[in-house]
Write an enzyme that holds these catalytic residues in place. Structure first.
Site, PDB file in Angstrom:
ATOM      1  N   PRO A  54       0.791  -1.227   0.000  1.00 47.96           N
ATOM      2  CA  PRO A  54       0.000   0.000   0.000  1.00 47.96           C
ATOM      3  C   PRO A  54       0.829   1.285   0.000  1.00 47.96           C
ATOM      4  CG  PRO A  54      -0.086  -1.105   2.137  1.00 47.96           C
ATOM      5  CD  PRO A  54       0.555  -2.058   1.186  1.00 47.96           C
ATOM      6  N   ASN A  55       0.316   2.225  -0.752  1.00 48.94           N
ATOM      7  CA  ASN A  55       0.843   3.600  -0.849  1.00 48.94           C
ATOM      8  C   ASN A  55       2.133   3.717  -1.661  1.00 48.94           C
ATOM      9  OD1 ASN A  55      -1.252   4.871   0.773  1.00 48.94           O
ATOM     10  ND2 ASN A  55      -0.358   3.729   2.472  1.00 48.94           N
ATOM     11  N   ARG A 106       4.923  11.066  -2.302  1.00 48.06           N
ATOM     12  CA  ARG A 106       4.580  10.778  -0.913  1.00 48.06           C
ATOM     13  C   ARG A 106       5.783  11.025   0.006  1.00 48.06           C
ATOM     14  NH1 ARG A 106       4.638   4.643   1.342  1.00 48.06           N
ATOM     15  NH2 ARG A 106       3.827   5.085   3.400  1.00 48.06           N
ATOM     16  N   TYR A 165      10.982   9.195   1.565  1.00 46.18           N
ATOM     17  CA  TYR A 165      11.048   8.167   0.513  1.00 46.18           C
ATOM     18  C   TYR A 165      11.725   8.632  -0.777  1.00 46.18           C
ATOM     19  CZ  TYR A 165       7.785   5.858   3.651  1.00 46.18           C
ATOM     20  OH  TYR A 165       7.203   5.277   4.749  1.00 46.18           O
ATOM     21  N   ASN A 219       8.221  -5.334  -0.791  1.00 43.87           N
ATOM     22  CA  ASN A 219       8.091  -4.160   0.059  1.00 43.87           C
ATOM     23  C   ASN A 219       6.604  -4.111   0.413  1.00 43.87           C
ATOM     24  OD1 ASN A 219       7.923  -1.798   1.402  1.00 43.87           O
ATOM     25  ND2 ASN A 219       8.972  -0.550  -0.145  1.00 43.87           N
ATOM     26  N   ALA A 254       3.083  -0.728   4.940  1.00 38.82           N
ATOM     27  CA  ALA A 254       2.595  -0.817   6.324  1.00 38.82           C
ATOM     28  C   ALA A 254       2.107  -2.217   6.689  1.00 38.82           C
ATOM     29  CB  ALA A 254       1.480   0.206   6.532  1.00 38.82           C
ATOM     30  N   HIS A 290       4.032  -4.513   9.109  1.00 43.82           N
ATOM     31  CA  HIS A 290       3.958  -4.402  10.566  1.00 43.82           C
ATOM     32  C   HIS A 290       2.665  -4.970  11.138  1.00 43.82           C
ATOM     33  CE1 HIS A 290       7.209  -1.747   9.482  1.00 43.82           C
ATOM     34  NE2 HIS A 290       6.385  -0.904   8.872  1.00 43.82           N
ATOM     35  N   ASP A 338       1.546 -15.634   6.673  1.00 41.03           N
ATOM     36  CA  ASP A 338       1.117 -17.010   6.396  1.00 41.03           C
ATOM     37  C   ASP A 338       1.257 -17.346   4.920  1.00 41.03           C
ATOM     38  OD1 ASP A 338       0.531 -17.349   9.051  1.00 41.03           O
ATOM     39  OD2 ASP A 338      -1.646 -17.314   8.812  1.00 41.03           O
ATOM     40  N   GLU A 341      12.538  -9.439   2.303  1.00 38.98           N
ATOM     41  CA  GLU A 341      11.753  -8.258   2.682  1.00 38.98           C
ATOM     42  C   GLU A 341      12.612  -7.015   2.478  1.00 38.98           C
ATOM     43  OE1 GLU A 341      10.392  -8.274   6.813  1.00 38.98           O
ATOM     44  OE2 GLU A 341      10.478  -6.084   6.844  1.00 38.98           O
ATOM     45  N   HIS A 353      12.720  -2.481   2.346  1.00 35.43           N
ATOM     46  CA  HIS A 353      12.114  -1.166   2.591  1.00 35.43           C
ATOM     47  C   HIS A 353      13.031  -0.088   2.048  1.00 35.43           C
ATOM     48  CE1 HIS A 353       9.164  -3.015   5.161  1.00 35.43           C
ATOM     49  NE2 HIS A 353      10.157  -3.726   5.669  1.00 35.43           N
ATOM     50  N   LEU A 354      12.437   0.959   1.551  1.00 35.22           N
ATOM     51  CA  LEU A 354      13.212   2.118   1.105  1.00 35.22           C
ATOM     52  C   LEU A 354      13.885   2.796   2.294  1.00 35.22           C
ATOM     53  CD1 LEU A 354      10.283   3.211  -1.099  1.00 35.22           C
ATOM     54  CD2 LEU A 354      12.572   3.010  -2.070  1.00 35.22           C
ATOM     55  N   SER A 355      13.096   3.024   3.342  1.00 40.24           N
ATOM     56  CA  SER A 355      13.614   3.744   4.506  1.00 40.24           C
ATOM     57  C   SER A 355      14.200   2.761   5.513  1.00 40.24           C
ATOM     58  CB  SER A 355      12.482   4.552   5.154  1.00 40.24           C
ATOM     59  OG  SER A 355      11.471   3.676   5.637  1.00 40.24           O
ATOM     60  N   ARG A 365      13.058   4.806  12.639  1.00 42.93           N
ATOM     61  CA  ARG A 365      11.788   5.542  12.607  1.00 42.93           C
ATOM     62  C   ARG A 365      10.912   5.184  13.824  1.00 42.93           C
ATOM     63  NH1 ARG A 365       9.215   5.038   6.858  1.00 42.93           N
ATOM     64  NH2 ARG A 365       7.975   6.758   7.719  1.00 42.93           N
ATOM     65  N   ARG A 375       7.237   0.703  13.566  1.00 45.33           N
ATOM     66  CA  ARG A 375       7.853   0.174  12.330  1.00 45.33           C
ATOM     67  C   ARG A 375       9.005  -0.785  12.617  1.00 45.33           C
ATOM     68  NH1 ARG A 375       5.462   3.557   8.412  1.00 45.33           N
ATOM     69  NH2 ARG A 375       5.071   5.621   9.276  1.00 45.33           N
TER      70      ARG A 375
HETATM   71  C1  DQA Z   1       8.184   1.282   3.864  1.00 42.86           C
HETATM   72  C2  DQA Z   1       8.263   1.426   5.380  1.00 42.86           C
HETATM   73  C3  DQA Z   1       6.913   1.146   6.010  1.00 42.86           C
HETATM   74  O1  DQA Z   1       6.995   1.315   7.429  1.00 42.86           O
HETATM   75  C4  DQA Z   1       5.872   2.118   5.482  1.00 42.86           C
HETATM   76  O2  DQA Z   1       4.603   1.821   6.015  1.00 42.86           O
HETATM   77  C5  DQA Z   1       5.843   2.151   3.996  1.00 42.86           C
HETATM   78  C6  DQA Z   1       7.105   2.149   3.263  1.00 42.86           C
HETATM   79  C7  DQA Z   1       9.524   1.638   3.173  1.00 42.86           C
HETATM   80  O3  DQA Z   1       9.702   1.246   2.031  1.00 42.86           O
HETATM   81  O4  DQA Z   1      10.356   2.331   3.763  1.00 42.86           O
HETATM   82  O5  DQA Z   1       4.776   2.254   3.386  1.00 42.86           O
HETATM   83  O6  DQA Z   1       7.902  -0.075   3.570  1.00 42.86           O
END
Ligand code: DQA
Length: 169
Positions: free
Chosen positions: A24-25, A32, A37, A88, A91, A94, A101, A112, A114-116, A121, A125
């Site tokens: 998502p997002n 964003r 990011y 990725n 959210a 978490h 599953d 797994e 993540h960008l950040s 943070r 997270r």
């Molecule tokens: C994220 C980190 C997550 O905590 C956050 O909810 C995101 C982006 C990242 O790529 O840093 O949507 O996955």
């Protein structure tokens, strides 16, 4: 005409297939919270990943959804195809027992990403429900996290194939 018996027995390699899944997002990447990011869009990330995949000789599928169930379906699909996964999960990382599953049930080697740097943070997270069922986690490198994730899952899959391959001697 049918191939002669055993024609593919000593084929030099099977193409490695990796599904790059975005939660998502991440469709809003570039607009964003750019201070967190960055300004690279998801389309830019896909282009970089496709270049890297070509250099590695890996076939990829690149997808994004804001819906947990789509991600579950795609994880199952990757598992059924014998593909690896770079995810990725945004959210859902978490919160989602369903994604956890799906990953453990699929048997797909999963990295797994993540960008950040999620550990630098907010506290919520710091916990990932999918990390325990993933091969490993890469975070904090911006778009490079995707490239490192692809390289990592590729290496894991090559090594697993090498170990699984019966001796030719
Ligand atoms: C994220 C980190 C997550 O905590 C956050 O909810 C995101 C982006 C990242 O790529 O840093 O949507 O996955």
């Amino acid at each position: 005409m049918a191939p002669p018996d055993g024609a593919f027995r000593n084929a030099p390699f099977v193409m490695i297939n990796v599904h790059i899944l975005n939660g998502p997002n991440l469709n809003l990447l570039g607009r964003r919270e750019p201070q967190i990011y960055g300004s690279t869009t998801l389309a830019d990330v896909e282009k970089l990943v496709r270049e890297k995949a070509e250099a590695l000789g890996v076939a990829i599928t690149f997808r994004q959804s804001n819906h947990e169930g789509h991600l579950v379906d795609w994880i199952q699909e990757a598992g059924a195809q014998g593909a690896g996964i770079v995810i990725n999960a945004g959210a859902y990382t978490h919160t989602s027992i369903a994604l956890r599953d799906a990953i453990s049930g699929s048997g797909a080697p999963t990295v797994e990403i993540h960008l950040s740097n999620v550990h630098a943070r907010e506290g919520f997270r710091h916990r990932s429900l999918i990390a325990p069922v993933s091969v490993g986690v890469i975070c904090g490198f911006g778009p490079m996290s995707y490239l490192l994730g692809l390289e990592a899952v590729h290496r894991v899959m090559v090594e697993r194939a090498r170990v699984a391959k019966p001796s030719q001697h």
